[in-house]
Structure formats: structure tokens, C-alpha cells
Enzyme design. Sequence first.
Site, PDB file in Angstrom:
ATOM      1  N   ASP A   1      50.802  35.770  47.693  1.00 46.74           N
ATOM      2  CA  ASP A   1      50.744  35.747  46.449  1.00 46.74           C
ATOM      3  C   ASP A   1      50.416  36.521  45.575  1.00 46.74           C
ATOM      4  O   ASP A   1      51.158  37.228  44.709  1.00 46.74           O
ATOM      5  CB  ASP A   1      49.305  34.645  45.950  1.00 46.74           C
ATOM      6  CG  ASP A   1      49.528  33.095  46.384  1.00 46.74           C
ATOM      7  OD1 ASP A   1      50.980  32.702  46.320  1.00 46.74           O
ATOM      8  OD2 ASP A   1      48.586  32.706  46.099  1.00 46.74           O
TER       9      ASP A   1
ATOM     10  N   LYS B   1      44.261  26.723  49.389  1.00 50.27           N
ATOM     11  CA  LYS B   1      44.198  27.936  50.288  1.00 50.27           C
ATOM     12  C   LYS B   1      43.434  28.449  50.695  1.00 50.27           C
ATOM     13  O   LYS B   1      43.204  29.111  51.430  1.00 50.27           O
ATOM     14  CB  LYS B   1      45.225  28.821  48.592  1.00 50.27           C
ATOM     15  CG  LYS B   1      46.654  28.509  48.449  1.00 50.27           C
ATOM     16  CD  LYS B   1      46.599  29.395  47.125  1.00 50.27           C
ATOM     17  CE  LYS B   1      47.683  28.973  46.593  1.00 50.27           C
ATOM     18  NZ  LYS B   1      48.401  29.909  45.909  1.00 50.27           N
TER      19      LYS B   1
HETATM   20  P1  NDP Z   1      42.069  26.897  42.770  1.00 47.52           P
HETATM   21  O1  NDP Z   1      41.522  25.758  42.631  1.00 47.52           O
HETATM   22  O2  NDP Z   1      41.470  27.889  44.042  1.00 47.52           O
HETATM   23  O3  NDP Z   1      40.531  27.611  41.477  1.00 47.52           O
HETATM   24  C1  NDP Z   1      40.769  26.866  40.109  1.00 47.52           C
HETATM   25  C2  NDP Z   1      40.355  27.731  38.575  1.00 47.52           C
HETATM   26  O4  NDP Z   1      40.674  27.155  37.450  1.00 47.52           O
HETATM   27  C3  NDP Z   1      39.068  27.895  39.332  1.00 47.52           C
HETATM   28  O5  NDP Z   1      38.279  29.012  38.938  1.00 47.52           O
HETATM   29  C4  NDP Z   1      38.038  27.029  37.791  1.00 47.52           C
HETATM   30  O6  NDP Z   1      37.066  26.846  37.635  1.00 47.52           O
HETATM   31  C5  NDP Z   1      39.386  26.712  36.661  1.00 47.52           C
HETATM   32  N1  NDP Z   1      40.002  26.101  36.448  1.00 47.52           N
HETATM   33  C6  NDP Z   1      40.322  24.414  36.874  1.00 47.52           C
HETATM   34  N2  NDP Z   1      40.419  23.791  35.361  1.00 47.52           N
HETATM   35  C7  NDP Z   1      39.845  24.395  34.404  1.00 47.52           C
HETATM   36  C8  NDP Z   1      39.977  24.016  32.987  1.00 47.52           C
HETATM   37  N3  NDP Z   1      39.952  22.452  32.630  1.00 47.52           N
HETATM   38  N4  NDP Z   1      38.830  24.620  32.253  1.00 47.52           N
HETATM   39  C9  NDP Z   1      39.009  25.940  32.968  1.00 47.52           C
HETATM   40  N5  NDP Z   1      38.721  26.255  33.599  1.00 47.52           N
HETATM   41  C10 NDP Z   1      39.281  25.475  34.648  1.00 47.52           C
HETATM   42  O7  NDP Z   1      43.006  27.474  42.892  1.00 47.52           O
HETATM   43  P2  NDP Z   1      44.289  28.040  42.896  1.00 47.52           P
HETATM   44  O8  NDP Z   1      43.819  29.256  42.510  1.00 47.52           O
HETATM   45  O9  NDP Z   1      45.048  27.798  43.916  1.00 47.52           O
HETATM   46  O10 NDP Z   1      45.041  28.332  41.727  1.00 47.52           O
HETATM   47  C11 NDP Z   1      45.377  28.002  40.188  1.00 47.52           C
HETATM   48  C12 NDP Z   1      46.511  27.873  39.618  1.00 47.52           C
HETATM   49  O11 NDP Z   1      47.824  28.751  39.110  1.00 47.52           O
HETATM   50  C13 NDP Z   1      47.530  26.748  39.435  1.00 47.52           C
HETATM   51  O12 NDP Z   1      47.424  26.068  39.005  1.00 47.52           O
HETATM   52  C14 NDP Z   1      48.584  26.930  40.640  1.00 47.52           C
HETATM   53  O13 NDP Z   1      49.494  26.100  40.905  1.00 47.52           O
HETATM   54  C15 NDP Z   1      49.002  28.096  39.393  1.00 47.52           C
HETATM   55  N6  NDP Z   1      49.826  29.289  41.183  1.00 47.52           N
HETATM   56  C16 NDP Z   1      50.727  29.937  40.114  1.00 47.52           C
HETATM   57  C17 NDP Z   1      51.840  30.359  41.781  1.00 47.52           C
HETATM   58  C18 NDP Z   1      52.682  30.694  41.498  1.00 47.52           C
HETATM   59  O14 NDP Z   1      53.665  30.828  42.626  1.00 47.52           O
HETATM   60  N7  NDP Z   1      53.177  30.936  39.805  1.00 47.52           N
HETATM   61  C19 NDP Z   1      50.827  31.193  43.363  1.00 47.52           C
HETATM   62  C20 NDP Z   1      49.277  30.660  42.837  1.00 47.52           C
HETATM   63  C21 NDP Z   1      49.092  29.333  41.932  1.00 47.52           C
HETATM   64  P3  NDP Z   1      35.545  26.413  37.908  1.00 47.52           P
HETATM   65  O15 NDP Z   1      35.019  27.601  39.520  1.00 47.52           O
HETATM   66  O16 NDP Z   1      34.649  26.644  36.819  1.00 47.52           O
HETATM   67  O17 NDP Z   1      35.922  24.677  38.142  1.00 47.52           O
END
Ligand code: NDP
Length: 270
Positions: free
Chosen positions: A100, A64
Site C-alpha cells: 500500500d 490488515k
Molecule cells: P482501518 O479499519 O484500519 O482504520 C479505519 C480508520 O478510520 C480508523 O482510524 C477509524 O477511527 C477511522 N474511522 C472509521 N469510521 C470513521 C468515521 N465515521 N469518522 C471518522 N473516522 C472514522 O482501515 P484501513 O486503514 O485498512 O482502510 C481505511 C480506508 O482506506 C478504507 O476506506 C479502505 O477502503 C481504504 N484503502 C484504500 C486503498 C486503495 O488502494 N485505494 C488501500 C488501503 C485502504 P477510530 O480509530 O476512531 O475507529
Amino acid sequence: MSKLFAIFGDPVSHSRSPLMHNYLFKALHVDACYTRVHLHDGSKLRDTFFSLKLSGANITVPHKEAAYNACDEVRGFATTIGVVNTILLEDGKLIGYNTDADGFMEAIKPFGTIKNILILGAGGTAKALASRFLQDGLHVSILNRSEERLSYFKNLGLSCEATFGCDTWESFVCKSYDLVVNTTSAGLKDDLYPAPQTLIEEILSHTSYVADAIYGKVTPFLALAKQKNLTCKDGADMLLYQGVLANHLFCEKQFDLKTTADLMQKSFLL
Ligand code: NDP
């Protein structure tokens, strides 16, 4: 000419967006089709969009922020947060939007009045939600695995009067919340909690409502919240309403939001 739309993501096979949009196109006789594109490298988004001759797209995890950079122009709330989940082709230019945050606000309406929110995660979705909550004067705290992405939220906090905590797992001190939202991708492809289990247990003992952005499966986080009899919801309604707002743009606002929402909701039953 028939229009083609797509969702970009990695992973993307779980996405229900094609089903939702295609169901509506078919029901309302829109000459369009919606597919999915598994994209590893976000920097290829723009070229891929043009090579597939798309009319519009949605963007999911983890592209995104790359989508924001791929656009020629960004409009509305996406300009505030630098995160784009919807792209529209307009006169040969890519125009970016974010649906979103408003989609999530619609999804949590049934919870009633919410004042204090803890967001787990600091990625694109967290940015969108935090900025949207702050716009409404709500108190927001962020808890993220690593420090790097917290700087954005610290800067955001400096410019507002809301109580704003930005912590990693190590520095976090639990307070009381009306709502805790998981916006991490923990639990999407694995069975991990968004933070160490002891921390999650403590957080769940200090909130009234729980939401998970992930849909289509009960994450360990949501399962634990249910086990504790908390009122919770997964990301299906957020998905629905962000899709409704995106489709409204794709179809040049020719159908009202209620008709769009009712049809897309029906696609969930397929
Ligand atoms: P990003 O990749 O931008 O961010 C991911 C975040 O998750 C980061 O803060 C990262 O932390 C953290 N993270 C990843 N793996 C782990 C872990 N194992 N333990 C703890 N923290 C973790 O993702 P998005 O914000 O784009 O999307 C996030 C989620 O939201 C996805 O699962 C997506 O499918 C869902 N989503 C659903 C929507 C819907 O319409 N229902 C709309 C938008 C998103 P760090 O900074 O430490 O790497």
C-alpha cells in the site's frame, strides 16, 4: 495446476482487485483466477486461506493487522508497520508483505514536491503511509476520531526528528499542509466526513493537495475538496499501484512493472 488468489475484506463487494488481477491473468495467459472473500472475523483469515487452497491474497479493511498476525513470516516494509495487505503461499507458509505505502507514493508523484502531510485516520493504511513518509523525511501529522490508536504514532514520533502531531478532533490545531490524505473509512459505506465538517472546512483551507484512499465513489470529503477547487485524487491510483506490486509477487516477478500497470489500468475501463 491453476492458481487461485483472493481479496479478503468486510465489506469487499466494492473491491476492484478481482477485475484488475483477472484482466492481467487473461491478457498474459497466466493460469490463475482471483476471487473475493467476505470475511467478518479476521482471526479466521489463516484457516480460510488454507481451506480455499489459495496461492496468495490481498487484504483490505479491516483485516490488515489481523493479516500480519496470520502470517508465518513478514518481509520488507510490512515488518516496520505490522500491517499486511498481500500474502503469498511459499512452501506451505504464509509470507506477508505491504504494497500500500509504495503504491501511494507512486500515486502522488504527479503532485510534485510534498513536505508537510496531514493524515486523517489512524488505522492500518495510516500506519503504512505515516511510516513511509517518515522514511523519506517528510513532516507528518495525524488526526483521528479516537485516542486509542494514536499511541502507535506517538511512539513513532519519538524516534524521529520530524514535526509530528497526533491529535483527536478535540485537541487538533490546524497548521499548513502540502497534502491532506483521508485514510479513514468514513465515506466508504456512508456519507460521513472523516471529521466534523467545520474542522474539515478549516483543513481544506490550509492545504494545496488532497487525496482520498477510498475509490469508486466521490466521498463527501473529496466532493468538498473539489468544490474548493483543490487539486485532488481518489484512491484509484493507489489501488492500481498497490495491485501492480502485489501482482508482481503473485506472478513471481515474470512481468515487468510497466506491463503490469498498463494492463491493470486498462481493466479500469471495463
Ligand atoms: P482501518 O479499519 O484500519 O482504520 C479505519 C480508520 O478510520 C480508523 O482510524 C477509524 O477511527 C477511522 N474511522 C472509521 N469510521 C470513521 C468515521 N465515521 N469518522 C471518522 N473516522 C472514522 O482501515 P484501513 O486503514 O485498512 O482502510 C481505511 C480506508 O482506506 C478504507 O476506506 C479502505 O477502503 C481504504 N484503502 C484504500 C486503498 C486503495 O488502494 N485505494 C488501500 C488501503 C485502504 P477510530 O480509530 O476512531 O475507529
